[in-house]
Design an enzyme around this catalytic site. Structure first.
Site, short mmCIF file in Angstrom:
data_model
loop_
_atom_site.label_atom_id
_atom_site.label_comp_id
_atom_site.label_asym_id
_atom_site.label_seq_id
_atom_site.Cartn_x
_atom_site.Cartn_y
_atom_site.Cartn_z
N HIS A 141 0.63 -12.33 -18.31
CA HIS A 141 1.01 -10.90 -18.29
C HIS A 141 2.52 -10.82 -18.45
O HIS A 141 3.28 -10.77 -17.49
CB HIS A 141 0.56 -10.22 -17.01
CG HIS A 141 1.15 -8.83 -16.89
ND1 HIS A 141 0.81 -7.81 -17.74
CD2 HIS A 141 2.08 -8.32 -16.05
CE1 HIS A 141 1.50 -6.73 -17.43
NE2 HIS A 141 2.29 -7.01 -16.41
N GLY A 143 0.23 1.58 -5.21
CA GLY A 143 -0.65 1.88 -4.08
C GLY A 143 -1.03 3.36 -4.03
O GLY A 143 -2.20 3.71 -3.82
N ALA A 194 0.81 -1.23 0.00
CA ALA A 194 0.00 0.00 0.00
C ALA A 194 0.84 1.28 0.00
O ALA A 194 0.34 2.33 -0.37
CB ALA A 194 -0.95 -0.01 1.20
N ASP A 209 -2.70 -4.91 -20.19
CA ASP A 209 -2.41 -5.34 -21.56
C ASP A 209 -3.61 -5.05 -22.46
O ASP A 209 -3.47 -4.59 -23.60
CB ASP A 209 -2.08 -6.84 -21.59
CG ASP A 209 -1.03 -7.19 -20.55
OD1 ASP A 209 0.15 -6.98 -20.81
OD2 ASP A 209 -1.41 -7.64 -19.45
N GLY A 249 3.57 1.57 -1.82
CA GLY A 249 4.34 1.57 -3.07
C GLY A 249 3.75 2.53 -4.09
O GLY A 249 2.75 3.21 -3.83
N GLN A 284 0.26 -15.27 1.78
CA GLN A 284 -0.95 -14.45 1.63
C GLN A 284 -2.15 -15.32 1.24
O GLN A 284 -3.27 -15.06 1.68
CB GLN A 284 -0.69 -13.31 0.64
CG GLN A 284 0.36 -12.34 1.21
CD GLN A 284 0.55 -11.08 0.42
OE1 GLN A 284 -0.01 -10.90 -0.66
NE2 GLN A 284 1.35 -10.17 0.95
P1 NAD Z 1 6.85 -0.62 -5.46
O1 NAD Z 1 8.17 -1.25 -5.21
O2 NAD Z 1 6.73 0.85 -5.63
O3 NAD Z 1 5.85 -1.01 -4.27
C1 NAD Z 1 5.72 -2.31 -3.82
C2 NAD Z 1 5.40 -2.23 -2.34
O4 NAD Z 1 5.09 -3.54 -1.92
C3 NAD Z 1 6.55 -1.73 -1.49
O5 NAD Z 1 6.12 -0.64 -0.69
C4 NAD Z 1 6.94 -2.94 -0.64
O6 NAD Z 1 7.36 -2.59 0.66
C5 NAD Z 1 5.61 -3.70 -0.63
N1 NAD Z 1 5.74 -5.13 -0.36
C6 NAD Z 1 6.71 -5.99 -0.75
N2 NAD Z 1 6.48 -7.21 -0.26
C7 NAD Z 1 5.32 -7.14 0.43
C8 NAD Z 1 4.57 -8.07 1.18
N3 NAD Z 1 4.97 -9.34 1.30
N4 NAD Z 1 3.44 -7.65 1.77
C9 NAD Z 1 3.04 -6.38 1.67
N5 NAD Z 1 3.72 -5.43 0.99
C10 NAD Z 1 4.83 -5.82 0.36
O7 NAD Z 1 6.23 -1.42 -6.70
P2 NAD Z 1 5.01 -0.99 -7.61
O8 NAD Z 1 5.50 -0.16 -8.73
O9 NAD Z 1 3.89 -0.50 -6.76
O10 NAD Z 1 4.66 -2.42 -8.26
C11 NAD Z 1 4.15 -3.46 -7.47
C12 NAD Z 1 4.11 -4.75 -8.28
O11 NAD Z 1 3.21 -4.63 -9.37
C13 NAD Z 1 5.45 -5.15 -8.90
O12 NAD Z 1 5.59 -6.55 -8.76
C14 NAD Z 1 5.28 -4.80 -10.36
O13 NAD Z 1 6.12 -5.58 -11.19
C15 NAD Z 1 3.83 -5.15 -10.55
N6 NAD Z 1 3.15 -4.60 -11.73
C16 NAD Z 1 2.21 -5.40 -12.33
C17 NAD Z 1 1.53 -4.94 -13.43
C18 NAD Z 1 0.48 -5.80 -14.10
O14 NAD Z 1 -0.06 -5.38 -15.14
N7 NAD Z 1 0.13 -6.97 -13.61
C19 NAD Z 1 1.80 -3.67 -13.93
C20 NAD Z 1 2.74 -2.88 -13.29
C21 NAD Z 1 3.42 -3.35 -12.18
C1 LMR Z 2 4.00 -3.59 -16.83
O1 LMR Z 2 3.43 -4.32 -17.64
O2 LMR Z 2 4.03 -2.36 -16.93
C2 LMR Z 2 4.77 -4.22 -15.70
O3 LMR Z 2 4.31 -5.52 -15.47
C3 LMR Z 2 6.23 -4.19 -16.02
C4 LMR Z 2 7.10 -4.67 -14.89
O4 LMR Z 2 7.98 -5.52 -15.16
O5 LMR Z 2 6.92 -4.22 -13.75
#
Ligand code: NAD
Ligand code: LMR
Length: 328
Positions: free
Chosen positions: A190, A18, A13, A162, A15, A115
């Site tokens: 993804h 979040g 939350a 996507d 990050g 989780q």
């Molecule tokens: P970020 O690093 O800014 O934030 C992630 C947060 O998660 C951090 O504050 C960290 O402390 C926290 N965290 C880590 N492990 C945790 C746990 N076990 N329990 C609770 N909190 C935890 O990253 P972000 O930019 O917010 O991205 C988060 C995730 O989303 C990454 O894995 C990123 O690759 C993914 N993402 C997915 C998509 C998608 O389309 N599916 C798109 C973009 C990003």
């Molecule tokens: C995205 O599609 O933007 C993310 O999944 C990329 C990444 O690796 O965090």
């Protein structure tokens, strides 16, 4: 009479996703402008992220959102997921330079086992789970496998980013508004192997495939652009997509909860064998949503090119699953 508040858990939350997500949930963009929410926010039990989370909550307070009926900070999934109706699993470790994919899978696998178990133990039996943290499909599969007392269809992975990326590219190519494009599908993982498929897409009843009529553009421009968009954002911003990812998470949950009026959207959901995908594989499919349930669009023809793309993304997903099976 206002509605009873629902509980929405968000992990990671503090990050960047979040920060782009929580304010929109609290303002009613996800579950409706008449649905009060209680935010149950989870961060790692480390001083920095916990302190940052408190700061985000101070800002949420300062918005005075009428629909925000409560919020809590947590460092343990067993309390963060208590009675939760919706769980957005965003927090996970991002890949660091030089890290092998297998290593990332293993580290994040442990997070999603814990989780999944916590959701199994304490969440609402109807909880709707969306996994955003990468590798999203496999993390969602791990959480689902770790929560045997919850219905498997409660677990989903995010492919909506996507889907939205593909819509936007098609709108630019055809010169038509994004909102006019119907019946787009994104199949698989993804990752850059996902298959964005506009063979069935229409604009005001006309075939998008006929309008574009250019297989080379599909293969050499469209698919690589959508597939590698995440990497392109990281290259441009120095950080992975956050606002667009949060927006996709809102779209995914809103449509799942409130319905799509017959329209197609893409969700990563556990397969029941549709299109020859092995049961339980967390696979991107075109779905419609109604009454809080999604339904995979079935019976679509799959041509040779599409089958090749689906086989490739499936092989990657099966490889990811095989890489973490020993953890379960
Ligand atoms: P970020 O690093 O800014 O934030 C992630 C947060 O998660 C951090 O504050 C960290 O402390 C926290 N965290 C880590 N492990 C945790 C746990 N076990 N329990 C609770 N909190 C935890 O990253 P972000 O930019 O917010 O991205 C988060 C995730 O989303 C990454 O894995 C990123 O690759 C993914 N993402 C997915 C998509 C998608 O389309 N599916 C798109 C973009 C990003
Ligand atoms: C995205 O599609 O933007 C993310 O999944 C990329 C990444 O690796 O965090």
């Amino acid at each position: 009479m206002s509605k009873k508040p629902v509980r929405v858990a968000v992990t990671g939350a503090a990050g960047q996703i979040g920060y782009a997500l929580l304010f929109r949930i609290a303002s009613g963009e996800m579950l409706g402008k008449d649905q009060p929410v209680i935010l149950q926010l989870l961060e790692v039990p480390v001083e920095g992220p916990q302190k940052a989370l408190k700061g985000v909550m101070m800002e949420l307070d300062d918005c005075a959102f009428p629909l925000l009926a409560g919020m809590e900070a947590h460092s343990d999934p067993m309390t963060a997921f208590k009675d939760t109706d919706y769980a957005l699993l965003v927090g996970s470790m991002p890949r660091k330079a030089g890290m092998e994919r297998a290593e990332l899978l293993s580290i994040n696998g442990q997070i999603f086992i814990g989780q999944g178990k916590a959701l199994d133990a304490v969440a609402s039996r109807d909880v709707k789970v969306l996994v955003v943290g990468n590798p999203a499909n496999t993390n969602a599969w791990i959480a689902m496998k770790s929560a045997p007392s919850l219905p498997r269809e409660n677990f989903t992975a995010m492919l909506r980013l996507d889907h939205n990326r593909a819509l936007s590219q098609l709108a630019a190519k055809t010169g038509k508004p994004v909102a006019s494009i119907q019946k787009l599908a994104v199949w698989g993982n993804h990752s850059p192997t996902m298959y964005a498929d506009y063979r069935f897409a229409t604009i005001e009843g006309a075939s998008v495939k006929d309008m574009i009529n250019d297989h080379a553009w599909n293969k050499d421009v469209f698919l690589p652009t959508v597939g590698k968009r995440g990497a392109a954002i990281i290259e441009a911003r120095g950080l992975s997509s956050a606002a667009s990812a949060a927006n996709a998470a809102i779209d995914h949950m809103r449509d799942w909860a409130l319905g799509t009026n017959g329209g197609w959207v893409t969700m990563g959901v556990p397969s029941n064998g549709e299109y020859g995908i092995p049961k339980d594989t967390m696979f991107g499919y075109p779905v419609t949503c109604e009454g809080g349930k999604y339904k995979i669009v079935e019976g679509l023809p799959v041509d040779e090119f599409s089958q090749g793309c689906i086989d490739k993304t499936l092989a990657e997903l099966v490889g990811e699953q095989d890489g973490v099976k020993h953890l379960l």
